[in-house]
Design an enzyme around this catalytic site. Structure first.
Site, PDB file in Angstrom:
ATOM      1  N   GLY A  48      -0.300   0.510   3.936  1.00 46.62           N
ATOM      2  CA  GLY A  48      -0.367   0.425   2.482  1.00 46.62           C
ATOM      3  C   GLY A  48      -1.696   0.053   1.724  1.00 46.62           C
ATOM      4  CD  GLU A 102      -0.265  -6.591   3.608  1.00 45.04           C
ATOM      5  OE1 GLU A 102      -0.602  -5.479   3.662  1.00 45.04           O
ATOM      6  OE2 GLU A 102       0.613  -7.217   3.956  1.00 45.04           O
ATOM      7  CG  ASP A 103       0.722  -2.981   0.815  1.00 43.26           C
ATOM      8  OD1 ASP A 103       0.740  -4.152   1.448  1.00 43.26           O
ATOM      9  OD2 ASP A 103       1.418  -2.054   1.119  1.00 43.26           O
ATOM     10  CG  ASP A 106       8.026  -8.608  -1.308  1.00 44.57           C
ATOM     11  OD1 ASP A 106       8.209  -8.841  -2.645  1.00 44.57           O
ATOM     12  OD2 ASP A 106       9.172  -8.356  -0.761  1.00 44.57           O
ATOM     13  CG  PHE A 155      10.128  -0.854  -4.052  1.00 42.11           C
ATOM     14  CD1 PHE A 155      10.061  -1.567  -2.886  1.00 42.11           C
ATOM     15  CD2 PHE A 155       9.985   0.517  -4.258  1.00 42.11           C
ATOM     16  CE1 PHE A 155       9.508  -1.059  -1.685  1.00 42.11           C
ATOM     17  CE2 PHE A 155       9.505   1.064  -3.068  1.00 42.11           C
ATOM     18  CZ  PHE A 155       9.299   0.369  -1.754  1.00 42.11           C
ATOM     19  CB  ILE A 156       5.148  -1.154  -7.403  1.00 38.65           C
ATOM     20  CG1 ILE A 156       4.749  -1.943  -5.966  1.00 38.65           C
ATOM     21  CG2 ILE A 156       5.669  -1.947  -8.286  1.00 38.65           C
ATOM     22  CD1 ILE A 156       3.179  -2.503  -6.485  1.00 38.65           C
ATOM     23  CG  ASP A 162       5.787   3.859   1.939  1.00 40.51           C
ATOM     24  OD1 ASP A 162       5.569   2.543   1.764  1.00 40.51           O
ATOM     25  OD2 ASP A 162       6.495   3.960   3.161  1.00 40.51           O
ATOM     26  NE  ARG A 168       2.135   5.494   3.366  1.00 38.40           N
ATOM     27  CZ  ARG A 168       2.619   4.050   3.673  1.00 38.40           C
ATOM     28  NH1 ARG A 168       2.040   3.205   2.896  1.00 38.40           N
ATOM     29  NH2 ARG A 168       3.359   3.649   4.484  1.00 38.40           N
TER      30      ARG A 168
END
Ligand code: 5GP
Length: 178
Positions: A48, A102-103, A106, A155-156, A162, A168
Site C-alpha cells: 500500500g 505506511e499507507d 487503522d 474504507f478508502i 486497494d 491502487r
C-alpha cells in the site's frame, strides 16, 4: 463528485491528488527538518505505501536510503486482527534511524507487531510516517509521528491503497459509499 465501481462496490471521490501532494510535501518538510545531519532509512511497507514512499522520498533533500518490507496480507474491508509477520528485511538496521512508511494506520495492530520486531534489531531510533490515520479504529496506542491525513472510519482506496487488489492506480482517494 465522481462515483466509480470496483468489484461491484461503489466509491466516491474524497481527497483530490492536489491535497495529497500538498500534505506529502508538508510531511517531507518535517522529516527534512527533524533528520538534518542524519541519514534515515525509509522502510516502505508494501504494497500500500509504494506511491506514498516514492513521493515522500522525492521531496526529501537530506541524505536518505530506502528499503521495502511486507506484512502479511489484508483482504476485504475490515482488519482481521491476526498476528502478522514481517517479511523482506534483509539488511541490518542496527544503529540506523528508521522511518517506517505506511499507507494507513487503522487498528494499529500491524504497526504494533512491526515495531516490536524492528526494536529487537537495535535501531538508533524508529518513527512512523503514515499517509492516513483512522483514530476511531485504533485498538492499541501507536505513536504516529508523521501523518498526512486523519480520516473518519471509512474504507478508502486509491493512491496505492486497494480494494481486493484493485484501485491502487487511482491518483485520488475514494471513500466506500454506504
Ligand atoms: P491495521 O493493522 O492498522 O488495522 O491495518 C493496517 C493495514 O490495513 C493497512 O496497511 C492497510 O493495508 C489496511 N487498511 C486499513 N484500513 C484500510 C482502508 O480504509 N483501505 C484500504 N485499502 N486498506 C486499509
Amino acid at each position: 463528485m465522481q462515483t466509480i465501481e470496483i468489484h461491484g462496490k461503489k466509491f466516491l471521490t474524497s481527497i483530490p491528488r492536489t491535497s495529497i501532494e500538498n500534505e506529502v510535501k508538508r510531511v517531507a518538510a518535517e522529516i527534512n527538518q527533524d533528520y538534518k545531519g542524519k541519514r534515515p532509512l525509509l522502510l516502505g511497507v508494501l504494497n500500500g505505501a509504494f506511491m506514498f514512499v516514492a513521493d515522500l522520498m522525492r521531496n526529501l533533500d537530506i541524505e536518505c536510503e530506502i528499503s521495502f518490507v511486507k506484512m502479511s496480507s489484508y483482504a476485504g474491508t475490515t482488519t482481521t486482527g491476526a498476528v502478522k509477520q514481517l517479511l523482506g528485511l534483509n539488511e541490518s538496521i542496527e544503529g540506523r534511524d528508521v522511518i517506517i512508511v505506511e499507507d494507513i494506520v487503522d487498528t494499529g495492530l500491524t504497526m504494533q507487531s512491526m515495531l516490536e520486531t524492528l526494536k529487537g534489531y537495535n535501531p538508533a531510533s524508529i518513527n512512523i510516517a503514515s499517509l492516513f490515520l483512522k483514530p476511531a479504529r485504533l485498538k492499541v496506542p501507536i505513536d504516529v509521528k508523521y501523518s498526512a491525513f486523519t480520516i473518519p472510519d471509512r474504507f478508502i482506496v486509491g493512491y496505492g491503497l486497494d480494494y481486493d487488489g484493485l484501485g491502487r492506480n487511482l491518483p485520488d482517494i475514494y471513500d466506500a459509499a454506504e
